[in-house]
Every structure is written in structure tokens, then in C-alpha cells.
Design a protein around this motif. Structure first.
Motif, PDB file in Angstrom:
ATOM      1  N   THR A  21       1.151  -1.282   0.299  1.00 29.40           N
ATOM      2  CA  THR A  21       0.381   0.542  -0.271  1.00 29.40           C
ATOM      3  C   THR A  21       0.758   0.834   0.029  1.00 29.40           C
ATOM      4  O   THR A  21      -0.019   2.046  -0.496  1.00 29.40           O
ATOM      5  N   GLN A  22       2.081   1.082   0.295  1.00 24.72           N
ATOM      6  CA  GLN A  22       3.132   2.221   0.270  1.00 24.72           C
ATOM      7  C   GLN A  22       3.135   2.969  -0.680  1.00 24.72           C
ATOM      8  O   GLN A  22       2.964   4.382  -0.312  1.00 24.72           O
ATOM      9  N   ASP A  23       2.430   3.248  -1.585  1.00 25.08           N
ATOM     10  CA  ASP A  23       2.911   3.613  -3.347  1.00 25.08           C
ATOM     11  C   ASP A  23       0.964   3.834  -3.559  1.00 25.08           C
ATOM     12  O   ASP A  23       1.532   4.552  -4.727  1.00 25.08           O
ATOM     13  N   ARG A  24       0.305   3.784  -3.021  1.00 23.53           N
ATOM     14  CA  ARG A  24      -1.059   3.251  -3.158  1.00 23.53           C
ATOM     15  C   ARG A  24      -1.324   4.855  -1.994  1.00 23.53           C
ATOM     16  O   ARG A  24      -2.941   5.959  -2.517  1.00 23.53           O
ATOM     17  N   SER A  25      -1.091   5.661  -1.687  1.00 21.12           N
ATOM     18  CA  SER A  25      -1.854   7.047  -0.500  1.00 21.12           C
ATOM     19  C   SER A  25      -0.287   7.477   0.193  1.00 21.12           C
ATOM     20  O   SER A  25       0.742   6.767   0.707  1.00 21.12           O
ATOM     21  N   PRO A  26      -0.215   8.757   0.409  1.00 21.49           N
ATOM     22  CA  PRO A  26       1.392   9.181   0.190  1.00 21.49           C
ATOM     23  C   PRO A  26       0.264   9.359   2.974  1.00 21.49           C
ATOM     24  O   PRO A  26       2.134   9.681   3.048  1.00 21.49           O
ATOM     25  N   HIS A  27      -0.144   8.542   3.129  1.00 19.85           N
ATOM     26  CA  HIS A  27      -0.705   8.383   4.740  1.00 19.85           C
ATOM     27  C   HIS A  27       0.401   7.339   5.027  1.00 19.85           C
ATOM     28  O   HIS A  27       0.209   7.406   6.070  1.00 19.85           O
ATOM     29  N   VAL A  28       0.533   6.473   4.110  1.00 19.97           N
ATOM     30  CA  VAL A  28       0.480   5.205   4.875  1.00 19.97           C
ATOM     31  C   VAL A  28       2.123   5.572   5.355  1.00 19.97           C
ATOM     32  O   VAL A  28       2.866   5.611   4.521  1.00 19.97           O
ATOM     33  N   ALA A  61       8.936  -1.492   2.125  1.00 19.74           N
ATOM     34  CA  ALA A  61       8.544  -2.861   1.743  1.00 19.74           C
ATOM     35  C   ALA A  61       8.754  -3.345   3.376  1.00 19.74           C
ATOM     36  O   ALA A  61       9.062  -2.673   3.941  1.00 19.74           O
ATOM     37  N   PRO A  62       7.908  -4.437   3.572  1.00 16.63           N
ATOM     38  CA  PRO A  62       8.219  -4.439   5.003  1.00 16.63           C
ATOM     39  C   PRO A  62       9.385  -5.378   5.367  1.00 16.63           C
ATOM     40  O   PRO A  62      10.113  -5.623   4.390  1.00 16.63           O
ATOM     41  N   SER A  63       9.443  -5.317   6.567  1.00 15.71           N
ATOM     42  CA  SER A  63      10.860  -5.272   6.904  1.00 15.71           C
ATOM     43  C   SER A  63      10.588  -6.341   8.889  1.00 15.71           C
ATOM     44  O   SER A  63       9.871  -6.305   9.378  1.00 15.71           O
ATOM     45  N   ARG A  64      11.594  -7.096   9.062  1.00 20.33           N
ATOM     46  CA  ARG A  64      11.742  -7.377  10.236  1.00 20.33           C
ATOM     47  C   ARG A  64      12.743  -7.406  10.940  1.00 20.33           C
ATOM     48  O   ARG A  64      13.914  -7.214  11.880  1.00 20.33           O
ATOM     49  N   ASP A  65      13.572  -5.593  10.411  1.00 21.35           N
ATOM     50  CA  ASP A  65      14.842  -5.236  11.023  1.00 21.35           C
ATOM     51  C   ASP A  65      14.771  -5.096  12.570  1.00 21.35           C
ATOM     52  O   ASP A  65      13.757  -4.503  13.120  1.00 21.35           O
ATOM     53  N   LEU A  66      15.810  -5.114  13.234  1.00 19.83           N
ATOM     54  CA  LEU A  66      14.906  -5.293  14.643  1.00 19.83           C
ATOM     55  C   LEU A  66      15.736  -3.868  15.583  1.00 19.83           C
ATOM     56  O   LEU A  66      14.902  -3.573  16.060  1.00 19.83           O
ATOM     57  N   ALA A  67      16.296  -3.081  15.224  1.00 19.27           N
ATOM     58  CA  ALA A  67      16.928  -1.913  14.955  1.00 19.27           C
ATOM     59  C   ALA A  67      15.372  -0.984  14.573  1.00 19.27           C
ATOM     60  O   ALA A  67      14.879   0.052  15.238  1.00 19.27           O
ATOM     61  N   LEU A  68      14.324  -0.985  13.480  1.00 14.68           N
ATOM     62  CA  LEU A  68      12.992  -0.373  13.332  1.00 14.68           C
ATOM     63  C   LEU A  68      12.424  -0.384  14.213  1.00 14.68           C
ATOM     64  O   LEU A  68      11.519   0.599  14.691  1.00 14.68           O
ATOM     65  N   TYR A  69      12.121  -1.777  14.848  1.00 14.36           N
ATOM     66  CA  TYR A  69      11.163  -2.224  15.727  1.00 14.36           C
ATOM     67  C   TYR A  69      11.209  -1.745  17.167  1.00 14.36           C
ATOM     68  O   TYR A  69      10.993  -1.186  17.931  1.00 14.36           O
ATOM     69  N   ARG A  70      12.471  -1.358  17.014  1.00 12.59           N
ATOM     70  CA  ARG A  70      13.018  -0.712  18.820  1.00 12.59           C
ATOM     71  C   ARG A  70      12.671   0.467  18.735  1.00 12.59           C
ATOM     72  O   ARG A  70      12.664   1.049  19.574  1.00 12.59           O
ATOM     73  N   ASP A 255      -5.751  -1.977   6.440  1.00 15.16           N
ATOM     74  CA  ASP A 255      -7.223  -2.433   5.978  1.00 15.16           C
ATOM     75  C   ASP A 255      -7.362  -2.032   5.616  1.00 15.16           C
ATOM     76  O   ASP A 255      -8.964  -2.247   4.275  1.00 15.16           O
ATOM     77  N   ASN A 256      -7.411  -0.153   5.132  1.00  9.05           N
ATOM     78  CA  ASN A 256      -8.208   0.215   4.931  1.00  9.05           C
ATOM     79  C   ASN A 256      -7.438   1.475   4.625  1.00  9.05           C
ATOM     80  O   ASN A 256      -7.094   2.343   5.108  1.00  9.05           O
ATOM     81  N   LEU A 257      -7.568   2.149   2.839  1.00  7.12           N
ATOM     82  CA  LEU A 257      -7.620   3.072   2.571  1.00  7.12           C
ATOM     83  C   LEU A 257      -7.751   4.781   2.834  1.00  7.12           C
ATOM     84  O   LEU A 257      -7.519   5.279   2.496  1.00  7.12           O
ATOM     85  N   TRP A 258      -9.087   4.364   2.701  1.00  5.06           N
ATOM     86  CA  TRP A 258      -9.679   5.285   2.625  1.00  5.06           C
ATOM     87  C   TRP A 258     -11.003   6.145   3.259  1.00  5.06           C
ATOM     88  O   TRP A 258     -11.363   5.542   4.721  1.00  5.06           O
TER      89      TRP A 258
END
Length: 305
Positions: A21-28, A61-70, A255-258
Motif C-alpha cells: 500500500t506504500q505507493d497507493r497513499s502518501p499517508h501510509v 517494503a515490509p521489514s523484520r529489522d530489529l532496529a526499526l522495531y526498537r 486494512d483500508n486507505l479510504w
């Protein structure tokens, strides 16, 4: 089963998700700061729980980067706005097969399969109050993608959650997932009463018609806490349906962009609208401390620096 409307309702905001969804809405939101800021704004609008994934800040893109979660966890906990933190543990169970004549080797670009300990690494590091447990394997939207959660994997991850003192949110995409969740409680892997999220209308799980929805509701034990959502334009309809059927609600950009036809939403706007629906039905919005008391959660302090 007669309807028993819920008079005390909590809202979960699913802030960003892992979908494309990252390219479908600037708010994501993409960066940890954007995700945390969006979560905090949702909490100010009435969300008692925020459900967070992380994304690569550059690509989305989805990530599992521990530093990002921290970073997301610390930013939310260090803010002046109280909210219950729910992190996904769904990443790391993705298989994208080859074409129908050559399923192997799998598509390496889309496949992300790791062990239970690696899937749970950010949960052990950040210790959110809640994390998700996708309680089954299913064909998931795209032609060759399978969301993979074997019984052995779920037992291992569920036990890790229990041992860490993190409340699992059982994500149920069909009735069989609830069947297995009850087995996990029976085996002592998960504690009772459990917490369930009914995920409606996700291809190819439970369709979001009301007959199927009530079949899902009727398969949740009476003493468990549950919430529900549906996708896109049905998101707000399911706010009302969930409350009327005795549950809690989830909204958000996962779940919903609108907000309306042709109007892209922000997370706080979806929470605000859900809160208006709930209160107009005569129910009360629960705050984070009330949710902690109801679900048996322990608030975690920010990491000392």
C-alpha cells in the motif's frame, strides 16, 4: 446465538501493515518516526491499542529489522500519549512458489521463511504488551503466495509469547484457526482467557458476509476477548457489526486507505470516525489502562538510556 451488544469497546488501530500500500497513499507511514507519529495521533483520537509493523524507510517494503522495531517502540513509549503497544509477529512465514508447472524453486524475492526464534526476536527485544499470532496457514490473495504457520511453528511461537509475558492476539482468518487456537489453550501453550482478532474478507479466508461473521463469533469461547475488522469500504460497517455482536473493533491503514470515496484517510481520521459510530450506538470507548486491566497486561517502561 442472540446478539449481546458490547457497551465498553476498545479500538485497535492497525497503523501500516506489510501489504503493498506504500505507493497507493502518501499517508501510509514508512519510517519509524512516521509510524510512531501516526500511532500516537491515532491514540489521541481514541485508539487504546496500536498494532505496528515496520517498513524499509526508503522503499516502504515490509521489514523484520530489529532496529526499526526498537525505534518505533521507544518513540511510542517515550511520548506523552499512553497507548497499548501491539507488534506483529506474522513476518517470516511467507512462501511465494514458482509458476503452476514449476512450483520449485520458490520465488526468492517474495519468500521470507525463518525459524520461530528469529520470527520472535523483536518481540523478545521490545516486549510489547501484545503481539499477533496468525493461527493458521492459508492462500493469501496473490496467485502463488501462501501465508505459512504450521501447528509446530504456532506451538513454538505461542509458548515463547507466554514465557515472555506478552499477550498473544490470535489472528483468525477462518473457523479452523479458532479451532486450533482453542487447542493451544487446552494444551497450555496459551493462557485463558485468550484474545482474538477476527479477520474478515481477506482473500482467501473467511468472507465478510454476516452469516460467516456470526459463525466466527459463535466459535469464540464466551470468556475470551475479541475484536474484528474487514477491508476497504466495509471497514466502518464492521465497526458497527462488531460492537453489536459483542466485540471490539479494529480500523487503520493496514486494512483500508479510504475515508470516503476519493478521499484518502489518515489513521487518526479512521479512529475518530470509528469512535463516533461506537458512541452513537450508546457504547463507551475504553482507554489504555482499562484495556490493560481487562486483558491482564503490564505496561512496559521506556528503555533506560
Amino acid at each position: 446465538m442472540p446478539l449481546n451488544m458490547n457497551r465498553n469497546v476498545f479500538i485497535t488501530c492497525a497503523v501500516t501493515g506489510s501489504g503493498s500500500t506504500q505507493d497507493r497513499s502518501p499517508h501510509v507511514p514508512r519510517s519509524p518516526k512516521e509510524i510512531a507519529d501516526s500511532a500516537i495521533a491515532a491514540a489521541k483520537a481514541g485508539a487504546a491499542i496500536v498494532h505496528c509493523h515496520v517498513r524499509d524507510p526508503e522503499t516502504g517494503a515490509p521489514s523484520r529489522d530489529l532496529a526499526l522495531y526498537r525505534e518505533v517502540t521507544d518513540r511510542i513509549r517515550e511520548s506523552d500519549t499512553d497507548v497499548v503497544l501491539n507488534l506483529t509477529a506474522g513476518m517470516g512465514g511467507d512462501i511465494v512458489f514458482g509458476d503452476t508447472e514449476n512450483p520449485f524453486p520458490v520465488n526468492e524475492a517474495g519468500t521470507d521463511m525463518v525459524g520461530a526464534t528469529e520470527r520472535m526476536a523483536h518481540i523478545a527485544e521490545c516486549l510489547p504488551e501484545i503481539c499477533t499470532l496468525d493461527c493458521g496457514t492459508m492462500n493469501f490473495a496473490e496467485a502463488d503466495y501462501v501465508m505459512t504457520n504450521t501447528p509446530g511453528m504456532l506451538r513454538a511461537m505461542g509458548q515463547m509469547m507466554t514465557d515472555l509475558g506478552v499477550k498473544p492476539e490470535i489472528e483468525a482468518f477462518d473457523t479452523g484457526h479458532l479451532w486450533f487456537a482453542k487447542e493451544l489453550v487446552k494444551e497450555g501453550v496459551l493462557a485463558s482467557p485468550a484474545l482474538v482478532q477476527l479477520c474478515m474478507g481477506v482473500p482467501w479466508g473467511a468472507p465478510n458476509d454476516l452469516n460467516t461473521f456470526m459463525a466466527m463469533v459463535n466459535n469464540v469461547p464466551d470468556d475470551w476477548d475479541w475484536s474484528a475488522f474487514s477491508l476497504g469500504r466495509d471497514q466502518m460497517a464492521y465497526v458497527a457489526a462488531s460492537v453489536l455482536a459483542g466485540g471490539n473493533v479494529r480500523v487503520g491503514l493496514e486494512d483500508n486507505l479510504w475515508l470516503d470515496k476519493g478521499v484518502l484517510a489518515e489513521n487518526w481520521q479512521l479512529v475518530e470516525r470509528a469512535g463516533t459510530i461506537i458512541e452513537n450506538m450508546g457504547a463507551k470507548l475504553m482507554g489504555p489502562d482499562e484495556v490493560r486491566a481487562q486483558l491482564g497486561l503490564t505496561k512496559r517502561a521506556p528503555v533506560a538510556k
